[in-house]
Design a protein around this motif. Structure first.
Motif, PDB file in Angstrom:
ATOM      1  N   ASP A 155      37.654  44.461  12.082  1.00  0.00           N
ATOM      2  CA  ASP A 155      37.166  45.706  11.479  1.00  0.00           C
ATOM      3  C   ASP A 155      37.619  45.812  10.018  1.00  0.00           C
ATOM      4  OD1 ASP A 155      39.851  46.089  11.863  1.00  0.00           O
ATOM      5  OD2 ASP A 155      39.680  47.929  13.022  1.00  0.00           O
ATOM      6  N   LYS A 156      38.263  44.741   9.530  1.00  0.00           N
ATOM      7  CA  LYS A 156      38.706  44.735   8.135  1.00  0.00           C
ATOM      8  C   LYS A 156      37.598  44.174   7.243  1.00  0.00           C
ATOM      9  CE  LYS A 156      43.610  44.261   9.253  1.00  0.00           C
ATOM     10  NZ  LYS A 156      44.800  43.397   9.189  1.00  0.00           N
ATOM     11  N   LYS A 157      37.567  44.617   5.998  1.00  0.00           N
ATOM     12  CA  LYS A 157      36.572  44.152   5.046  1.00  0.00           C
ATOM     13  C   LYS A 157      36.891  42.726   4.612  1.00  0.00           C
ATOM     14  CE  LYS A 157      33.264  44.131   1.987  1.00  0.00           C
ATOM     15  NZ  LYS A 157      31.864  43.927   2.421  1.00  0.00           N
ATOM     16  N   ILE A 158      35.979  41.811   4.859  1.00  0.00           N
ATOM     17  CA  ILE A 158      36.165  40.444   4.382  1.00  0.00           C
ATOM     18  C   ILE A 158      34.942  40.014   3.579  1.00  0.00           C
ATOM     19  CG2 ILE A 158      37.706  39.787   6.283  1.00  0.00           C
ATOM     20  CD1 ILE A 158      35.343  38.238   7.525  1.00  0.00           C
ATOM     21  N   TYR A 159      35.177  39.114   2.650  1.00  0.00           N
ATOM     22  CA  TYR A 159      34.114  38.545   1.824  1.00  0.00           C
ATOM     23  C   TYR A 159      33.940  37.079   2.211  1.00  0.00           C
ATOM     24  CZ  TYR A 159      35.191  42.649  -1.041  1.00  0.00           C
ATOM     25  OH  TYR A 159      35.424  43.931  -1.480  1.00  0.00           O
ATOM     26  N   ASN A 170      41.346  38.048   2.743  1.00  0.00           N
ATOM     27  CA  ASN A 170      40.050  38.726   2.885  1.00  0.00           C
ATOM     28  C   ASN A 170      38.888  37.969   2.241  1.00  0.00           C
ATOM     29  OD1 ASN A 170      40.531  39.152   0.157  1.00  0.00           O
ATOM     30  ND2 ASN A 170      40.044  41.344   0.187  1.00  0.00           N
ATOM     31  N   PHE A 171      39.158  36.756   1.750  1.00  0.00           N
ATOM     32  CA  PHE A 171      38.104  35.951   1.131  1.00  0.00           C
ATOM     33  C   PHE A 171      38.053  34.587   1.807  1.00  0.00           C
ATOM     34  CE2 PHE A 171      36.710  32.923  -2.213  1.00  0.00           C
ATOM     35  CZ  PHE A 171      35.428  33.428  -2.446  1.00  0.00           C
ATOM     36  N   ALA A 226      44.451  34.378   9.507  1.00  0.00           N
ATOM     37  CA  ALA A 226      44.218  34.621   8.081  1.00  0.00           C
ATOM     38  C   ALA A 226      44.031  36.119   7.823  1.00  0.00           C
ATOM     39  CB  ALA A 226      42.992  33.837   7.607  1.00  0.00           C
ATOM     40  N   VAL A 227      43.211  36.768   8.626  1.00  0.00           N
ATOM     41  CA  VAL A 227      42.992  38.207   8.463  1.00  0.00           C
ATOM     42  C   VAL A 227      44.297  38.963   8.671  1.00  0.00           C
ATOM     43  CG1 VAL A 227      41.798  40.229   9.402  1.00  0.00           C
ATOM     44  CG2 VAL A 227      40.546  38.085   9.080  1.00  0.00           C
ATOM     45  N   ASP A 228      45.068  38.542   9.676  1.00  0.00           N
ATOM     46  CA  ASP A 228      46.356  39.197   9.949  1.00  0.00           C
ATOM     47  C   ASP A 228      47.322  39.075   8.765  1.00  0.00           C
ATOM     48  OD1 ASP A 228      45.494  39.947  12.438  1.00  0.00           O
ATOM     49  OD2 ASP A 228      46.559  38.353  13.530  1.00  0.00           O
ATOM     50  N   GLN A 229      47.168  37.989   8.004  1.00  0.00           N
ATOM     51  CA  GLN A 229      48.043  37.755   6.854  1.00  0.00           C
ATOM     52  C   GLN A 229      47.549  38.452   5.585  1.00  0.00           C
ATOM     53  OE1 GLN A 229      51.043  36.223   6.837  1.00  0.00           O
ATOM     54  NE2 GLN A 229      50.844  35.980   9.055  1.00  0.00           N
ATOM     55  N   GLY A 230      46.445  39.180   5.705  1.00  0.00           N
ATOM     56  CA  GLY A 230      45.921  39.897   4.538  1.00  0.00           C
ATOM     57  C   GLY A 230      44.877  39.124   3.758  1.00  0.00           C
ATOM     58  N   ARG A 241      29.055  29.531  10.997  1.00  0.00           N
ATOM     59  CA  ARG A 241      28.897  30.288  12.247  1.00  0.00           C
ATOM     60  C   ARG A 241      30.237  30.811  12.768  1.00  0.00           C
ATOM     61  NH1 ARG A 241      24.972  26.145  12.822  1.00  0.00           N
ATOM     62  NH2 ARG A 241      26.412  24.811  13.980  1.00  0.00           N
ATOM     63  N   LEU A 242      31.303  30.065  12.552  1.00  0.00           N
ATOM     64  CA  LEU A 242      32.629  30.545  12.933  1.00  0.00           C
ATOM     65  C   LEU A 242      33.008  31.779  12.108  1.00  0.00           C
ATOM     66  CD1 LEU A 242      34.506  27.142  13.319  1.00  0.00           C
ATOM     67  CD2 LEU A 242      34.209  28.840  15.134  1.00  0.00           C
ATOM     68  N   MET A 243      32.656  31.759  10.848  1.00  0.00           N
ATOM     69  CA  MET A 243      32.981  32.905   9.993  1.00  0.00           C
ATOM     70  C   MET A 243      32.144  34.126  10.362  1.00  0.00           C
ATOM     71  SD  MET A 243      33.969  31.228   6.365  1.00  0.00           S
ATOM     72  CE  MET A 243      35.270  29.981   6.333  1.00  0.00           C
TER      73      MET A 243
END
Length: 327
Positions: A73-77, A48-49, A42-46, A63-65
């Motif tokens: 190192d990317k900003k996620i919400y 971020n939420f 998901a992060v690799d696909q852009g 806990r997985l999140m």
């Protein structure tokens, strides 16, 4: 990936985001290693939420999140929900003491000092008339436990009531090709008030992927097996409340108008994203390939007016009479 503003949070979030129910439980067996691979994809696909809840696997999804947040190192919400730990699940249970207890537990599970977005988790309708509930949320913002708050609702009438509270940042609601009612009045009102709309159950529990047939079976620990009539929670959360075989017939019609080059899931997600009041859609994904397939809907061409009109016609023919009045 395209991004949209998430209501009053001010966050710029991926319009296709990630729903964390399936990686927690009640969707059949799932392995944490595979779930982490899906989250990383998901992060690799852009994306971020990420949306989760304290009851998804009793904190497993949260806990997985937390692990994901530490790995990237990317900003996620990360948004979570509170309230469904109540047993019995009553309006009276939505009090300051209980909500703080739930939030403290989620802070620990997510391994954060402040939650980006806390949502009431489909509380009873009466809760929207209890100002003290929203005062308790305000106090948590002031205390720094949560950055923003919103609600997750079952019914459009609840969504409309939530809009009366000035600092409700977002409303999460079921909206998909089988659930059109939110677009009747609520979307315009939310847009007018600057409230973000998070669309859940976008694929109608998989019905709108086109991969099921009348012979499809589901595991004992899958809500698509044990909650079809609302035995465990609101039946609208399972197949969007649509009768399984009726849904299959409607999907056959939808597949006939599906644009070339799109999977059925991408078609269903793009249909939601054609509504500009929507902030994001949160399909689940237990496997990396599912996440990648879902994410691609963001960059698909817009659907034509003719296709959008035909989706409405199919809804009117097969679905409207059985669901529109219920939620």
């Amino acid at each position: 990936m395209n991004y949209r503003k998430l209501g009053k949070t001010g966050f710029e979030v991926s319009e296709v985001s990630f729903g964390g129910w399936a990686i927690g439980g009640t969707w059949g067996d799932v392995e944490d290693e595979q779930s982490m691979a899906a989250l990383e994809e998901a992060v690799d696909q852009g994306i971020n939420f990420f949306d989760t809840a304290d009851v998804y696997g009793d904190g497993r999804s949260e806990r997985l999140m937390a692990k994901l947040r530490h790995k990237t190192d990317k900003k996620i919400y990360i948004a979570t929900k509170a309230g469904r730990r109540l047993d019995p699940h009553t309006a009276a249970g939505y009090n300051k003491e209980n909500l703080n207890e739930f939030v403290d537990r989620s802070l620990k599970n997510l391994d954060v000092d402040q939650i980006d977005l806390l949502q009431l988790h489909c509380p009873p309708t009466e809760v929207y008339d209890q100002e003290e509930v929203f005062e308790a949320l305000e106090e948590m913002v002031e205390a720094g436990k949560i950055k923003n708050y919103g609600v997750s609702v079952e019914k459009v009438e609840e969504a409309m009531k939530a809009l009366e509270y000035e600092n409700v940042a977002t409303v999460q609601i079921i909206f998909n090709m089988f659930r059109h009612k939110p677009a009747d009045e609520f979307f315009a009102k939310a847009k007018e008030k600057g409230v973000g709309i998070i669309c859940r159950v976008p694929l109608a529990s998989g019905l709108l992927t086109g991969k099921f047939s009348k012979d499809s079976t589901f595991a004992e620990n899958d809500h698509r097996n044990f909650n079809r009539n609302g035995e465990a929670f609101d039946k609208g959360e399972t197949f969007s409340g649509v009768d399984f075989e009726l849904g299959l017939k409607a999907v056959e019609e939808l597949e006939e108008i599906k644009p070339e080059g799109l999977t059925m899931a991408q078609f269903a997600l793009k249909w939601i994203l054609m509504h500009d009041a929507v902030s994001c859609v949160i399909p689940g994904g237990k496997k990396p390939w599912q996440v990648k397939d879902n994410a691609a809907a963001s960059e698909a061409d817009d659907l034509s007016a003719e296709v959008m009109e035909r989706v409405d016609e199919i809804y009117d023919e097969y679905i409207r009479d059985s669901v529109h009045h219920l939620w």
